[in-house]
Design an enzyme around this catalytic site. Structure first.
Site, mmCIF file in Angstrom:
data_model
loop_
_atom_site.group_PDB
_atom_site.id
_atom_site.type_symbol
_atom_site.label_atom_id
_atom_site.label_comp_id
_atom_site.label_asym_id
_atom_site.label_seq_id
_atom_site.Cartn_x
_atom_site.Cartn_y
_atom_site.Cartn_z
ATOM 1 N N GLY A 187 44.691 39.672 27.194
ATOM 2 C CA GLY A 187 45.062 39.987 25.999
ATOM 3 C C GLY A 187 44.693 41.457 26.214
ATOM 4 O O GLY A 187 43.507 42.055 26.388
ATOM 5 N N SER A 188 45.706 42.383 25.719
ATOM 6 C CA SER A 188 45.579 43.833 25.741
ATOM 7 C C SER A 188 46.704 44.307 25.251
ATOM 8 O O SER A 188 47.705 44.001 24.595
ATOM 9 C CB SER A 188 45.416 44.110 27.127
ATOM 10 O OG SER A 188 46.297 43.430 28.186
ATOM 11 N N ARG A 189 46.958 45.849 25.452
ATOM 12 C CA ARG A 189 47.952 46.627 24.879
ATOM 13 C C ARG A 189 48.251 47.724 26.061
ATOM 14 O O ARG A 189 47.360 48.243 26.475
ATOM 15 C CB ARG A 189 47.823 47.170 23.680
ATOM 16 C CG ARG A 189 48.703 47.669 22.959
ATOM 17 C CD ARG A 189 48.432 47.946 21.286
ATOM 18 N NE ARG A 189 48.465 49.267 21.181
ATOM 19 C CZ ARG A 189 47.862 50.066 20.087
ATOM 20 N NH1 ARG A 189 47.246 49.172 19.199
ATOM 21 N NH2 ARG A 189 48.223 51.207 19.750
#
Length: 225
Positions: A187-189
């Site tokens: 989960g990240s960006r």
């Protein structure tokens, strides 16, 4: 489809955990049929989750000097004009891609060129869509200058579940569009900062693919900076 090298340790720990759990249940509760099947199902789902998270699909990247390709799989959550204060120190178009735990987490170079700047920032683990995540979370900043002299800045940003950012580039490296420059776990960006006047080809909410989707286009011959 390949299994990414960053997942070897996680996969080994997963298999060890599944083996110990199933051995324990088989030894102590072998007569409880419903419990055995529940553990079998949970073990299978855990194994599949790890394998799908660290998958690394082969993608044919169409190289193009005027294109900025998507650096990651996910959904476009931000398209806005903003002030980039770390390196470029001027107004840019920011495009942000959110990667959920079910997305491929390989990160790819959006453009070809020379890495002019790299920095790792330790930090917090706010949810990736939080407005302050781009300045307060654990992150890296990379600036690649294209052959036409256009700097493109992009960031890996850890999310609430992510606890490790991996990168494969350093200042002075020559990189090719579409090749892997890093990986973020769970989960990240990724944020991309482009020159004003760049034509944006995506909209907020669009589902995009790293190394495939063309995020934007600029005319390198005009040397946009």
């Amino acid at each position: 489809m390949k299994f990414h090298k960053e997942g070897y340790t996680s996969l080994a720990l997963c298999i060890l955990f599944i083996f110990v759990l199933n051995a324990f249940v088989h030894y102590y509760w072998s007569e409880i049929t419903w419990l055995k099947w529940l553990i079998y199902i949970v073990s299978f789902l855990l194994f599949v989750t790890i394998v799908q998270f660290f998958r690394s699909p082969n993608r044919a990247v169409a190289l193009h000097d005027d294109h900025v390709i998507c650096p990651a799989d996910g959904k476009v959550v931000v398209i806005e004009e903003t002030e980039e204060t770390e390196y470029l120190k001027d107004k840019r178009i920011q495009i942000s891609i959110f990667m959920s735990p079910v997305n491929v987490h390989v990160n790819r170079n959006p453009v070809s060129g020379i890495v002019k700047y790299f920095k790792y920032h330790p930090g917090k683990y706010l949810v990736a869509w939080h407005p302050k995540s781009s300045t307060e979370n654990e992150r890296t900043t990379v600036v690649t200058e294209t052959a036409a002299g256009t700097p493109v800045l992009f960031r890996q940003i850890a999310g609430a579940l992510a606890r490790r950012i991996v990168w494969y580039v350093k200042e002075g490296d020559k990189v090719e569009q579409g090749n892997q420059f890093g990986f973020i776990k769970f989960g990240s960006r990724v944020d991309v900062f482009l020159p004003l006047g760049t034509k944006v080809n995506v909209n907020i909410g669009d589902v995009v693919k790293g190394g495939v989707t063309v995020l934007a286009e600029f005319n390198q011959s005009k040397n946009i900076s």
